[in-house]
Each structure stands twice: as structure tokens, then as C-alpha cells.
Scaffold this active site. Structure first.
Site: not given
Ligand code: FPP
Length: 233
Positions: A12-13, A29, A64, A124, A180
């Protein structure tokens, strides 16, 4: 160090990390994916955990903006295709948990190929929760059990916690420690069955900045926890 059998991370974040830097959410991302890559290799090399479950895309995340969902799907597709050989050689075994039927067929093909390529590995285990919801997993397990009952494969008295756990997406142990990032302290429908006795940790750092130092800090915190599983010591 107290060994963690199963570590969960709610990623997250990424969006806030990007916003603070005047970047697009997509760039957040991308940075999150790079941080994740390093964490997986670190955990694999140092043999710090046996299982790692990662919440990377919930069923709710389909709501989204289309542009963001599309970007993430392309990122997943590229990633799962490029890490195939590396993960096979690193002895990493990949699982996916979630409703694959909601995903594009080329992404499902890449996920299946990665699972197959790493199926014989015994290092793993990395379980990507993608198109995932904890309640959906429980509903899907219930459907599996009812199907077996209808086929006379099991009776009502066979249904207990052990049998239920075996009918989830994968046979995974309970989560010991759940992190988290980004300072939010909520579960958001992540592995509801498996977190029953997990220790929770909510560092303020956004995921793209969650590096191996932050992970070591988290492990230290875990070491200080006194787990009693409802009993008295
Ligand atoms: C949450 O942050 C993140 C996600 C919904 C996407 C997670 C994805 C990745 C780390 C990308 C890559 C993963 C792989 C497996 C290639 P957010 O967008 O909700 O952040 P915010 O709350 O600050 O908006």
C-alpha cells in the site's frame, strides 16, 4: 532470529508515494514493483521466511480508473513473463490466489505458465493475491466443499477446520506476521481465514520505500511480540 513461517504483506502507498513526488500513480506502481522485486530476492537468499503472501490486487481494485487498472495489468503481464526463468533458478515457487476468471486471458496464461515453471521448486513460496478477496476465497472454498458433498465424496461430519483450510485456493499455513505499509491500519479483506492468529504491523513508510532495512526493522518488532494463541504462558 525467531523464524517466521508465513509472512503476509499488504502492498500500500504506491499512489501517495508518487503524488508526493509530483509523479503519476503509474510511476508509483512501477516503483512499488521494483521494491517488491528486491524484497522477494532478499527473503529468498536469506531464507528468512518459508511462505510470503502478497496482496497486489483486490477484487475491489477493478473499480479504479480504467487507465490505472490497465497499467497494472500490463505491469503484471510483463513481470510474470520476465521473472519466469529467474524464479525457476532461484528455487522460488509461485502460487496465485484469486478469481482468475475476472482477468484477461493473456494474463491468466502468463500466471499459469509461471506457476507451472516453478511447480517443482521447494524454496520460498510466493503467493500472489491478485483479483483476490478474503470473503470470496471463503465462498469459493464453501462451493468446493458443497460440490464434494453432492458427489458423496465427504459427509457433513467430515467438515472441520482442517478440511475447510484444505479447500481454500492453496494449502498454506496460517499467517504469522502481517505487514501493511503506508500507515493504514486495516485488513481490507486480506486472507481472512489465514490471519486468525497473525501479529499485525503497520509501518508508516510507503511501499516503494519499503526496503530490506525496513523489513529487518519489521522482523525485530515481530521478535518482541509474545504470541500466546489464546493460552497462558
Ligand atoms: C496499493 O497502493 C498498491 C496496489 C493496488 C498495486 C500493487 C502493485 C504493485 C506493487 C505493482 C507490482 C506488482 C507486481 C506483482 C508486478 P495504492 O495504489 O493503493 O496506493 P495509495 O493508497 O497511496 O493510492
Amino acid at each position: 532470529m525467531k523464524k517466521i513461517n508465513h509472512l503476509g504483506i499488504i502492498v500500500d502507498g504506491n499512489g501517495r508515494w508518487a503524488k508526493e513526488r509530483g509523479l503519476s500513480r503509474s510511476e508509483g506502481h512501477k516503483a512499488g514493483a521494483e521494491a517488491l522485486r528486491k524484497i522477494i530476492l532478499y527473503l529468498s537468499h536469506e531464507k528468512l521466511v518459508n511462505y510470503l503472501s502478497l496482496y497486489v490486487f483486490s477484487t475491489e481494485n477493478f473499480g479504479r480508473p480504467t487507465e490505472e487498472v490497465n497499467y497494472l495489468m500490463e505491469l503484471f503481464l510483463k513481470w510474470f513473463t520476465t521473472v519466469k526463468k529467474e524464479y525457476r533458478n532461484e528455487n522460488i515457487k509461485i502460487y496465485f490466489s484469486g478469481r482468475k476468471e475476472y482477468l484477461r486471458s493473456d494474463i491468466v496464461d502468463a500466471m499459469n505458465a509461471l506457476e507451472n515453471e516453478t511447480a517443482d521448486n521447494d524454496g520460498l513460496v510466493v503467493n500472489f493475491c491478485l483479483s483476490y478477496g478474503g470473503r470470496a476465497e471463503i465462498v469459493d472454498a464453501t462451493k468446493n466443499i458443497v460440490r464434494k458433498f453432492a458427489n458423496n465424496e465427504i459427509t457433513i461430519n467430515d467438515i472441520d477446520e482442517e478440511l475447510f483450510a484444505k479447500n481454500l485456493y492453496h494449502e498454506l499455513p496460517d499467517i504469522d506476521f502481517l505487514i501493511r505499509t503506508s500507515g493504514e491500519s486495516r485488513i481490507s479483506n486480506f486472507m481472512l481465514w489465514q490471519i486468525s492468529y497473525a501479529e499485525f504491523y503497520f509501518p508508516k513508510v510507503y511501499f516503494p520505500d519499503f526496503d530490506t532495512k525496513e523489513l529487518d526493522k519489521a522482523f525485530k518488532e515481530y521478535e518482541s511480540r509474545d504470541r500466546r494463541f489464546g493460552k497462558v504462558k
